[in-house]
Write a protein that holds these residues in place. Structure first.
Motif, PDB file in Angstrom:
ATOM      1  N   ALA A   1      17.456  -2.100   3.956  1.00 55.96           N
ATOM      2  CA  ALA A   1      17.937  -1.255   2.868  1.00 55.96           C
ATOM      3  C   ALA A   1      16.900  -0.232   2.395  1.00 55.96           C
ATOM      4  O   ALA A   1      17.232   0.649   1.607  1.00 55.96           O
ATOM      5  N   THR A   2      15.664  -0.330   2.863  1.00 54.72           N
ATOM      6  CA  THR A   2      14.603   0.540   2.345  1.00 54.72           C
ATOM      7  C   THR A   2      14.939   2.021   2.496  1.00 54.72           C
ATOM      8  O   THR A   2      14.764   2.814   1.558  1.00 54.72           O
ATOM      9  N   GLY A   3      15.429   2.433   3.651  1.00 44.29           N
ATOM     10  CA  GLY A   3      15.795   3.831   3.854  1.00 44.29           C
ATOM     11  C   GLY A   3      16.913   4.273   2.927  1.00 44.29           C
ATOM     12  O   GLY A   3      16.936   5.416   2.448  1.00 44.29           O
ATOM     13  N   ILE A   4      17.846   3.368   2.646  1.00 43.46           N
ATOM     14  CA  ILE A   4      18.955   3.671   1.732  1.00 43.46           C
ATOM     15  C   ILE A   4      18.425   3.843   0.309  1.00 43.46           C
ATOM     16  O   ILE A   4      18.806   4.781  -0.401  1.00 43.46           O
ATOM     17  N   TYR A   5      17.530   2.939  -0.109  1.00 43.15           N
ATOM     18  CA  TYR A   5      16.927   3.057  -1.447  1.00 43.15           C
ATOM     19  C   TYR A   5      16.295   4.435  -1.635  1.00 43.15           C
ATOM     20  O   TYR A   5      16.486   5.092  -2.658  1.00 43.15           O
ATOM     21  N   ARG A   6      15.512   4.853  -0.637  1.00 46.37           N
ATOM     22  CA  ARG A   6      14.769   6.112  -0.761  1.00 46.37           C
ATOM     23  C   ARG A   6      15.715   7.312  -0.745  1.00 46.37           C
ATOM     24  O   ARG A   6      15.498   8.286  -1.471  1.00 46.37           O
TER      25      ARG A   6
ATOM     26  N   CYS B   1      12.663  -6.146  -1.108  1.00 49.39           N
ATOM     27  CA  CYS B   1      12.388  -6.560  -2.484  1.00 49.39           C
ATOM     28  C   CYS B   1      11.147  -5.835  -3.016  1.00 49.39           C
ATOM     29  O   CYS B   1      11.138  -5.332  -4.146  1.00 49.39           O
ATOM     30  N   HIS B   2      10.103  -5.764  -2.205  1.00 56.09           N
ATOM     31  CA  HIS B   2       8.882  -5.055  -2.622  1.00 56.09           C
ATOM     32  C   HIS B   2       9.186  -3.591  -2.922  1.00 56.09           C
ATOM     33  O   HIS B   2       8.732  -3.047  -3.935  1.00 56.09           O
ATOM     34  N   VAL B   3       9.945  -2.950  -2.059  1.00 56.16           N
ATOM     35  CA  VAL B   3      10.240  -1.525  -2.240  1.00 56.16           C
ATOM     36  C   VAL B   3      11.125  -1.305  -3.463  1.00 56.16           C
ATOM     37  O   VAL B   3      10.869  -0.417  -4.282  1.00 56.16           O
ATOM     38  N   ALA B   4      12.165  -2.121  -3.610  1.00 54.55           N
ATOM     39  CA  ALA B   4      13.089  -1.965  -4.739  1.00 54.55           C
ATOM     40  C   ALA B   4      12.371  -2.131  -6.076  1.00 54.55           C
ATOM     41  O   ALA B   4      12.582  -1.348  -7.015  1.00 54.55           O
TER      42      ALA B   4
ATOM     43  N   GLY C   1       0.801  -1.210   0.000  1.00 49.62           N
ATOM     44  CA  GLY C   1       0.000   0.000   0.000  1.00 49.62           C
ATOM     45  C   GLY C   1       0.835   1.261   0.000  1.00 49.62           C
ATOM     46  O   GLY C   1       0.458   2.274   0.585  1.00 49.62           O
ATOM     47  N   THR C   2       1.988   1.228  -0.684  1.00 45.34           N
ATOM     48  CA  THR C   2       2.885   2.385  -0.686  1.00 45.34           C
ATOM     49  C   THR C   2       3.174   2.852  -2.104  1.00 45.34           C
ATOM     50  O   THR C   2       3.153   2.063  -3.054  1.00 45.34           O
ATOM     51  N   ILE C   3       3.449   4.132  -2.239  1.00 48.46           N
ATOM     52  CA  ILE C   3       3.890   4.724  -3.495  1.00 48.46           C
ATOM     53  C   ILE C   3       5.358   5.106  -3.346  1.00 48.46           C
ATOM     54  O   ILE C   3       5.757   5.716  -2.355  1.00 48.46           O
ATOM     55  N   GLU C   4       6.169   4.721  -4.320  1.00 46.80           N
ATOM     56  CA  GLU C   4       7.601   5.018  -4.286  1.00 46.80           C
ATOM     57  C   GLU C   4       7.980   5.791  -5.548  1.00 46.80           C
ATOM     58  O   GLU C   4       7.528   5.471  -6.641  1.00 46.80           O
ATOM     59  N   ILE C   5       8.807   6.833  -5.381  1.00 41.32           N
ATOM     60  CA  ILE C   5       9.319   7.582  -6.522  1.00 41.32           C
ATOM     61  C   ILE C   5      10.209   6.665  -7.359  1.00 41.32           C
ATOM     62  O   ILE C   5      11.041   5.927  -6.831  1.00 41.32           O
TER      63      ILE C   5
END
Length: 395
Positions: free
Chosen positions: A270-275, A296-299, A249-253
């Motif tokens: 790693a999610t904070g690093i990705y963002r 994996c979901h966020v990446a 349920g998230t939107i990522e740039i």
């Protein structure tokens, strides 16, 4: 019995159709989210359901009866409406505003009985607003006003509540509180709740069913996990610079930059690093991640190259070699501090091999942990405490 049903409904203003071909069935006690871009016609639909606009064609049935045939006073006992229009309550106190919801049940003079006052107090309690009862409505914050308007709607003892953008102008705490209250209305009191909302992630996490509106029609209607998939949401809002993950349920740039960094992640580390990298226009790739891992979901939502392994399986040599090739093409490796278990032990080997090959390796771990994992090779690592500290190393 269906609470609300529409048949070939066309809604609009002054003979101009805004949304056509609306065929819906809504049952008692359901929490229904109406979603779509600005100007799609969500407010027009809700006002038509509320008898504030006359349909251009078709029919709206409430509890099996044509809406146009229901007398106003009878309708006010069935239906409560909370719109975005600001209420100018003059010198009324919050208790008095909530008491306005009792008027469909009072006598000709509108006097409140002891029972009416008890119901008003109970409605204030339900929305956690008893402390506001004697304060002037116009002096309340936006979040407090919204709770009072919800209490007023509840005081009508309706079977259905319609709300247009009930969380507009509210901070995140009040948004969550309002949605929690609406869910309680639906679950505990069996009230049908139909609402529009800008926050699509919040809406899909809260509702029983979602109605998607775009280009003058209902493009989908059903369970949120069915209609709120990644592609449907991106298409609904014409999003091309971001990704949507229905599972989280998230939107990522989106990050479309040429990758210069390889991030070894896992377990959400790693999610904070990705963002941070994405916000600063730094391209990266990542791995080796199990497909059910948060990272994996966020990446994948960000849209970067992601080396994956199937859930609960040990990382295999195929994924290892793929990651190794990407690392060799990168100017920096980042060890995000992922927890190490048997299933991802080859990620530790990835980091060690990069060190042995003379590549720059940045780590979020402390020196003691790195010494245990990588021995004397840990002396070659670049230590960072936050994702922001990694940025100067990426140039």
């Amino acid at each position: 019995m269906k609470m609300l049903e529409t048949i070939d409904l066309i809604v609009g203003h002054e003979k101009k159709a805004i949304v056509e071909g609306i065929n819906l069935e809504i049952l008692p006690g359901q929490l229904i989210a109406l979603l779509g871009p600005n100007g799609a016609g969500k407010s027009t639909i809700l006002k038509s359901f509320s008898a504030l606009l006359v349909p251009l064609n078709g029919a709206i049935h409430i509890q099996g009866e044509d809406l146009s045939h229901i007398k106003r006073k009878n309708l006010s006992k069935i239906l409560a409406v909370v719109l975005t229009d600001r209420l100018n309550a003059g010198l009324l106190r919050a208790f008095d505003v909530v008491a306005m919801g009792r008027y469909p049940h009072t006598g000709f003079l509108g006097g409140l009985s002891v029972q009416d006052k008890e119901i008003v107090s109970e409605c204030l309690r339900i929305v956690n607003a008893e402390i506001l009862a004697q304060r002037y409505f116009n002096e309340l914050s936006d979040g407090e006003k919204q709770k009072i308007l919800l209490a007023r709607a509840l005081a009508q003892e309706p079977e259905m509540i319609i709300l247009d953008e009930p969380t507009t102008y509210l901070d995140i705490r009040h948004k969550l509180e309002i949605m929690s209250i609406l869910k309680r209305f639906s679950r505990e009191k069996g009230i049908t709740v139909i609402f529009s909302l800008h926050e699509i992630d919040l809406a899909l996490k809260s509702c029983d069913k979602a109605i998607l509106v775009k280009d003058g029609k209902i493009v989908d209607y059903g369970l949120p996990e069915k209609v709120g998939n990644n592609k449907a949401v991106l298409d609904l809002y014409d999003i091309n610079s971001a990704g949507y993950n229905a599972f989280m349920g998230t939107i990522e740039i989106s990050n479309n930059r040429e990758p210069s960094v390889f991030v070894v992640g896992g377990a959400g580390k790693a999610t904070g690093i990705y963002r941070t990298l994405t916000r600063n226009n730094i391209g990266f790739c990542t791995g080796i991640l199990h497909e059910n891992d948060v990272d994996c979901h966020v990446a994948e939502t960000i849209g970067v190259v992601t080396v994956k392994e199937k859930p609960f399986q040990n990382i295999g040599l195929k994924a290892y070699r793929e990651a190794l090739n990407l690392i060799k093409e990168s100017s920096l490796m980042v060890d995000a501090g992922f927890p190490i278990a048997e299933t991802n032990s080859l990620n530790r080997k990835l980091v060690l091999e990069a060190l042995q090959n003379g590549q720059r390796v940045c780590t979020i771990r402390d020196e003691k942990e790195n010494r245990q994992l990588y021995g004397d090779w840990s002396d070659k690592m670049i230590y960072c405490h936050t994702a922001v500290e990694i940025l100067p190393l990426c140039s």
